[in-house]
Write a protein that holds these residues in place. Structure first.
Motif, PDB file in Angstrom:
ATOM      1  N   ASN A   1      49.757  42.498  37.461  1.00 40.86           N
ATOM      2  CA  ASN A   1      50.508  42.922  38.640  1.00 40.86           C
ATOM      3  C   ASN A   1      52.017  42.716  38.519  1.00 40.86           C
TER       4      ASN A   1
ATOM      5  N   GLY B   1      39.652  48.968  40.959  1.00 37.81           N
ATOM      6  CA  GLY B   1      40.718  49.337  41.879  1.00 37.81           C
ATOM      7  C   GLY B   1      40.691  48.544  43.174  1.00 37.81           C
ATOM      8  N   ARG B   2      39.977  47.464  43.186  1.00 43.65           N
ATOM      9  CA  ARG B   2      39.894  46.677  44.425  1.00 43.65           C
ATOM     10  C   ARG B   2      41.090  45.741  44.574  1.00 43.65           C
ATOM     11  N   HIS B   3      41.463  45.518  45.809  1.00 40.37           N
ATOM     12  CA  HIS B   3      42.578  44.619  46.121  1.00 40.37           C
ATOM     13  C   HIS B   3      42.031  43.368  46.807  1.00 40.37           C
TER      14      HIS B   3
ATOM     15  N   THR C   1      45.314  38.525  36.211  1.00 45.23           N
ATOM     16  CA  THR C   1      45.704  39.245  37.422  1.00 45.23           C
ATOM     17  C   THR C   1      47.218  39.201  37.632  1.00 45.23           C
TER      18      THR C   1
ATOM     19  N   GLU D   1      45.938  43.695  42.859  1.00 39.17           N
ATOM     20  CA  GLU D   1      44.814  44.463  42.333  1.00 39.17           C
ATOM     21  C   GLU D   1      44.135  43.656  41.244  1.00 39.17           C
TER      22      GLU D   1
END
Length: 432
Positions: free
Chosen positions: A256, A232-234, A252, A215
């Protein structure tokens, strides 16, 4: 006819010794002129003598030398076999004497010589080391400012390095791009990403597949300084690097995983190949041969030495494997371990004609964070060497499956792994 000088005859020569002689004793030793020892007489005492040369005694009545000038008794050194020379009292000339000066040469002081030789060598070593340090430090390209990364997790025990291999073609000509099968794509992306944890309970090298599903969080633009909110994009992990470079990649990964990244190290295609060539190639044992037209790989199984071009093909190949990126990350770890071992061999470290080109090739091509020092870089290198020697753990990030071509991390295993790394505990989690 009488052959003797006038007034001489064979009869008045007296008893003789030797062949044709009736005498039982030898003739007396022929008298040698005595050389006066001591200070020279006053200037002008006798004509014909230079300054410092003593006046010589005269021969009287064929019987010897006259002592009237203050000379000592007749020196019988000639008869006793003594050799005349410098020093008072006569005697043989010792090995360390200087006959011309009449003095002894001092014996060599070996302890003093050894001492000064050691001091000189130590001084040269210190000066060379200091000069090398500043030379190497000046070559580091400190271009990544981790201080701009927002919302960072707290640092744990040990040190975490993010090691990135990019497909940057910086410094490459069209001929280089063709030779190395890199293509001519603009910009740069990540071909490999690894986290190296250096701690007291063993070092751990974890490969992050470039196709990992992550994400993208909120982040601060590296150039604009603008904060971009999370949507909220992957994306695939390498897309974060392509979007805003190293700082977004670090942001990032930290978001994560929850793991704090202490240092960032990046190397491009050309730099990687140059390091391998500078060290004289890297020895590696390939388990199974493979070919790949995309990377230019064409390898047979067995032990072999890879040059820069071959090494780049080896670590980039993924199309030749059923597991694609997962097998590629394993090959990357294997090769980096072999490279670290090759660089650390005495034939490289003790050979300045190989060491300095290797250091120059590596340092010129590395991009690091602003807080990275040479000691940090050395620590990273030795940790990688230790992992290759069996003193640590190498693994892939645990994967639970895939979605839409992206590899999904095993959240439970990742949580345990990160906890062990943050607390600098022995890693028990296994990866793919």
């Amino acid at each position: 006819m009488n052959d003797w000088p006038q007034g001489w005859s064979d009869d008045n020569r007296g008893p003789r010794y030797g062949r044709g002689s009736g005498g039982a004793q030898p003739e007396g030793a022929r008298v040698m002129r005595q050389v006066r020892r001591g200070p020279a007489g006053p200037p002008g005492q006798q004509r014909g003598y230079g300054a410092g040369v003593p006046q010589q005694p005269s021969y009287v009545d064929g019987q010897g030398y006259d002592d009237g000038a203050g000379y000592g008794e007749y020196d019988s050194g000639y008869n006793t076999g003594q050799v005349y020379g410098g020093g008072q009292g006569g005697g043989s000339v010792p090995n360390d004497a200087d006959p011309a000066a009449g003095q002894y040469r001092p014996r060599p002081n070996w302890r003093r010589r050894i001492k000064w030789t050691a001091i000189t060598l130590a001084s040269v070593l210190i000066v060379t080391s200091v000069a090398t340090y500043f030379w190497a430090d000046s070559k580091l390209r400190r271009e990544v400012d981790l201080a701009t990364v927002i919302d960072r997790p707290e640092a744990g025990s040990g040190t975490n390095y993010l090691i990135v291999g990019s497909d940057s073609r910086e410094g490459m000509s069209r001929a280089d791009e063709k030779k190395l099968h890199t293509g001519a794509a603009q910009g740069k992306r990540t071909d490999s990403m690894m986290i190296l944890h250096v701690g007291d309970n063993g070092d751990t090298l974890i490969s992050l597949p470039r196709d990992s599903d992550v994400e993208v969080p909120s982040y601060k633009g590296s150039s604009s300084g603008k904060v971009y909110p999370a949507k909220g994009r992957h994306e695939k992990l390498n897309a974060a690097y392509a979007e805003d470079g190293p700082t977004l990649l670090v942001r990032t990964i930290e978001y994560n995983t929850g793991l704090h990244i202490d240092h960032y190290v990046e190397i491009g295609f050309q730099g990687f190949a140059n390091i391998v060539d500078a060290v004289g190639g890297v020895d590696i044992d390939i388990d199974k041969g493979f070919k790949d037209k995309w990377s230019g790989a064409d390898f047979k199984a067995g032990k072999q030495t890879l040059n820069g071009q071959q090494a780049l093909a080896f670590v980039r190949t993924r199309h030749a494997f059923a597991t694609s990126d997962l097998q590629r990350t394993k090959n990357q770890q294997k090769f980096l371990a072999a490279l670290a071992h090759q660089v650390a061999t005495p034939s490289t470290v003790l050979n300045p004609f190989k060491l300095y080109p290797t250091m120059g090739a590596g340092l010129d091509s590395l991009i690091v964070d602003k807080d990275m020092g040479l000691w940090d870089l050395a620590s990273m290198f030795w940790a990688m060497k230790g992992v290759s020697g069996g003193d640590g753990t190498s693994m892939n990030m645990p994967i639970s499956g895939s979605t839409g071509g992206n590899l999904v991390w095993d959240k439970a295993k990742v949580k345990t792994l990160v906890s062990q790394l943050k607390n600098d505990e022995k890693v028990t989690v296994t990866g793919n």
